[in-house]
Design a protein around this motif. Structure first.
Motif, PDB file in Angstrom:
ATOM      1  N   MET A 266      -6.401  -3.162 -10.170  1.00  0.00           N
ATOM      2  CA  MET A 266      -7.395  -4.190  -9.325  1.00  0.00           C
ATOM      3  C   MET A 266      -8.421  -5.094  -9.846  1.00  0.00           C
ATOM      4  N   GLN A 267      -8.051  -5.141 -11.168  1.00  0.00           N
ATOM      5  CA  GLN A 267      -8.965  -5.850 -12.296  1.00  0.00           C
ATOM      6  C   GLN A 267      -8.271  -7.423 -11.839  1.00  0.00           C
ATOM      7  N   LEU A 268      -6.514  -7.295 -12.051  1.00  0.00           N
ATOM      8  CA  LEU A 268      -5.376  -8.564 -11.653  1.00  0.00           C
ATOM      9  C   LEU A 268      -5.388  -8.338 -10.279  1.00  0.00           C
ATOM     10  N   HIS A 269      -5.577  -7.900  -9.879  1.00  0.00           N
ATOM     11  CA  HIS A 269      -5.799  -8.336  -8.496  1.00  0.00           C
ATOM     12  C   HIS A 269      -7.427  -8.197  -7.497  1.00  0.00           C
ATOM     13  N   PRO A 270      -8.330  -8.818  -7.928  1.00  0.00           N
ATOM     14  CA  PRO A 270      -9.433  -8.594  -7.380  1.00  0.00           C
ATOM     15  C   PRO A 270      -9.426  -8.457  -6.106  1.00  0.00           C
ATOM     16  N   LEU A 271      -8.485  -9.641  -5.232  1.00  0.00           N
ATOM     17  CA  LEU A 271      -8.649  -9.164  -3.721  1.00  0.00           C
ATOM     18  C   LEU A 271      -8.023  -7.590  -2.584  1.00  0.00           C
ATOM     19  N   LEU A 272      -7.833  -6.624  -3.881  1.00  0.00           N
ATOM     20  CA  LEU A 272      -7.205  -5.462  -3.452  1.00  0.00           C
ATOM     21  C   LEU A 272      -8.297  -4.766  -3.968  1.00  0.00           C
ATOM     22  N   SER A 273      -8.970  -3.879  -2.326  1.00  0.00           N
ATOM     23  CA  SER A 273      -9.356  -2.981  -2.390  1.00  0.00           C
ATOM     24  C   SER A 273      -9.113  -1.244  -3.299  1.00  0.00           C
ATOM     25  N   GLN A 274     -10.549  -0.969  -3.980  1.00  0.00           N
ATOM     26  CA  GLN A 274     -10.017   0.651  -4.733  1.00  0.00           C
ATOM     27  C   GLN A 274      -8.428   1.746  -3.675  1.00  0.00           C
ATOM     28  N   ARG A 275      -9.460   1.568  -2.419  1.00  0.00           N
ATOM     29  CA  ARG A 275      -8.026   2.169  -1.859  1.00  0.00           C
ATOM     30  C   ARG A 275      -6.867   1.887  -1.680  1.00  0.00           C
ATOM     31  N   GLU A 276      -6.910   0.213  -1.684  1.00  0.00           N
ATOM     32  CA  GLU A 276      -5.079  -0.408  -1.532  1.00  0.00           C
ATOM     33  C   GLU A 276      -3.965   0.356  -2.549  1.00  0.00           C
ATOM     34  N   ALA A 277      -5.496  -0.046  -3.583  1.00  0.00           N
ATOM     35  CA  ALA A 277      -4.747  -0.482  -4.867  1.00  0.00           C
ATOM     36  C   ALA A 277      -3.521   1.380  -4.894  1.00  0.00           C
ATOM     37  N   GLU A 278      -5.090   2.144  -5.248  1.00  0.00           N
ATOM     38  CA  GLU A 278      -4.451   3.429  -5.180  1.00  0.00           C
ATOM     39  C   GLU A 278      -3.366   3.638  -4.674  1.00  0.00           C
ATOM     40  N   LEU A 279      -2.605   3.518  -2.913  1.00  0.00           N
ATOM     41  CA  LEU A 279      -1.726   3.658  -2.325  1.00  0.00           C
ATOM     42  C   LEU A 279      -0.292   3.127  -2.746  1.00  0.00           C
ATOM     43  N   VAL A 280      -0.692   1.056  -3.889  1.00  0.00           N
ATOM     44  CA  VAL A 280       0.179   1.068  -4.144  1.00  0.00           C
ATOM     45  C   VAL A 280       0.570   1.532  -5.555  1.00  0.00           C
ATOM     46  N   VAL A 281      -0.026   2.481  -6.323  1.00  0.00           N
ATOM     47  CA  VAL A 281       0.090   3.070  -7.301  1.00  0.00           C
ATOM     48  C   VAL A 281       1.130   4.680  -6.628  1.00  0.00           C
ATOM     49  N   ASP A 282       0.501   4.552  -5.847  1.00  0.00           N
ATOM     50  CA  ASP A 282       1.377   6.356  -4.437  1.00  0.00           C
ATOM     51  C   ASP A 282       2.911   5.726  -4.541  1.00  0.00           C
ATOM     52  N   ILE A 283       2.624   4.616  -3.450  1.00  0.00           N
ATOM     53  CA  ILE A 283       3.942   4.186  -3.035  1.00  0.00           C
ATOM     54  C   ILE A 283       4.980   3.928  -4.548  1.00  0.00           C
ATOM     55  N   VAL A 284       4.453   3.280  -5.581  1.00  0.00           N
ATOM     56  CA  VAL A 284       5.721   2.721  -6.528  1.00  0.00           C
ATOM     57  C   VAL A 284       6.165   4.507  -6.870  1.00  0.00           C
ATOM     58  N   PHE A 285       5.090   5.355  -6.952  1.00  0.00           N
ATOM     59  CA  PHE A 285       5.537   6.535  -8.013  1.00  0.00           C
ATOM     60  C   PHE A 285       6.543   7.370  -6.691  1.00  0.00           C
ATOM     61  N   GLY A 286       6.009   7.264  -5.510  1.00  0.00           N
ATOM     62  CA  GLY A 286       6.533   7.812  -4.297  1.00  0.00           C
ATOM     63  C   GLY A 286       8.042   8.061  -4.217  1.00  0.00           C
ATOM     64  N   GLU A 287       8.266   6.465  -4.113  1.00  0.00           N
ATOM     65  CA  GLU A 287       9.266   6.284  -3.940  1.00  0.00           C
ATOM     66  C   GLU A 287      10.235   6.631  -4.944  1.00  0.00           C
ATOM     67  N   ILE A 288      10.077   6.329  -6.513  1.00  0.00           N
ATOM     68  CA  ILE A 288      10.973   6.430  -7.298  1.00  0.00           C
ATOM     69  C   ILE A 288      11.278   8.195  -7.426  1.00  0.00           C
ATOM     70  N   SER A 289       9.465   8.533  -6.902  1.00  0.00           N
ATOM     71  CA  SER A 289      10.576  10.526  -6.722  1.00  0.00           C
ATOM     72  C   SER A 289      11.732  10.798  -5.730  1.00  0.00           C
ATOM     73  N   ARG A 290      11.133   9.640  -4.823  1.00  0.00           N
ATOM     74  CA  ARG A 290      12.135  10.511  -3.664  1.00  0.00           C
ATOM     75  C   ARG A 290      13.881   9.851  -4.244  1.00  0.00           C
TER      76      ARG A 290
END
Lengths: 101, 102
Positions: free
Chosen positions: A11-35
C-alpha cells in the motif's frame, strides 16, 4: 515479514490502493500459485525462483500417538527452488551483518 | 524422490498479473507493477535476513550455514566452504493438503 506487513508495504508503494484491494492482490497472487501447483504446473518467477511439485513415493507410516499402521499413498508436495538473483541477494554484503544472529 | 511431473504449461509473472487484471479490474500496467512489487518486497525482506511468513501459503526461512570442509569432486582436493545463508521453503499445512485433493 508477515502477510499483513506485505500488504502494508504494498500500500505504501501504491497510495491509491485500499487495504481491501491490497489484500486481494496478495490473495490472488498466492492463490494462483497454489492452484497452479495443485494442477502440477510450474510457476517460474525470473530472479525469484520456481514453484513446482514433487512426487513422494508411497510408504507405510505409523501414527506416532497410537502406533497404528497406516498407508500413505503417492503424494505431491510443494517445492521451491531459489532463483539466481535472490540467492545472490541473500548472500550479498548488506545481509552479511545479519549472519551472526 | 525427485521424479519430475509431466511437463505442462509453465506460469510466469505475466499469468499472475493477468489474474490480478481480470479479477480486480486494474489496468494491465498496474497489475504488472503490483505483482512485481510483491516479489520485490519479499526479496528485500529476505535480503535483509528477515524470514517471510505468508499464512495459508508458506514460510521462507533463512538458515545460516557454518563453514565446513568440502571436497572438489573433480580433483578430490579439500576446500573450505564459506559460511552462507540458504533459504528454506516450508509449505503451510493448508498448501500441502491442497496439493493432494482428489
Amino acid at each position: 515479514m508477515t502477510r499483513s506487513e506485505l500488504v502494508t508495504q504494498l500500500m505504501q508503494l501504491h497510495p491509491l490502493l485500499s487495504q481491501r484491494e491490497a489484500e486481494l492482490v496478495v490473495d490472488i497472487v498466492f492463490g494462483e500459485i497454489s492452484r497452479a501447483m495443485q494442477r502440477g504446473q510450474r510457476i517460474e518467477l525470473r530472479g525469484f525462483g520456481v514453484f513446482s511439485t514433487r512426487l513422494r513415493a508411497p510408504r507405510q507410516a505409523r501414527n506416532p500417538k497410537t502406533g497404528e499402521k497406516l498407508l500413505l499413498s503417492h503424494r505431491k508436495v510443494p517445492f521451491f527452488r531459489i532463483g539466481k538473483e535472490l540467492k545472490q541477494r541473500l548472500n550479498s554484503k548488506q545481509s552479511k551483518s545479519a549472519l551472526k544472529s | 524422490m525427485k521424479k519430475k511431473q509431466p511437463q505442462q504449461a509453465t506460469l510466469t509473472r505475466a499469468d499472475l498479473s493477468q489474474a490480478v487484471f481480470y479479477q480486480l479490474g486494474f489496468s494491465r500496467v498496474e497489475a504488472i507493477r503490483l505483482v512485481d512489487d510483491i516479489f520485490e518486497l519479499i526479496t528485500k525482506s529476505i535480503a535483509k535476513g528477515q524470514d517471510v511468513k505468508l499464512s495459508g501459503f508458506a514460510t521462507f526461512l533463512i538458515k545460516s550455514k557454518k563453514t565446513r570442509l568440502g571436497r572438489n569432486p573433480k580433483t578430490g582436493e579439500a576446500v573450505s566452504i564459506a559460511p552462507r545463508k540458504v533459504l528454506s521453503f516450508r509449505p503451510s499445512a493448508l498448501l500441502k493438503k491442497q496439493m493432494n485433493l482428489i
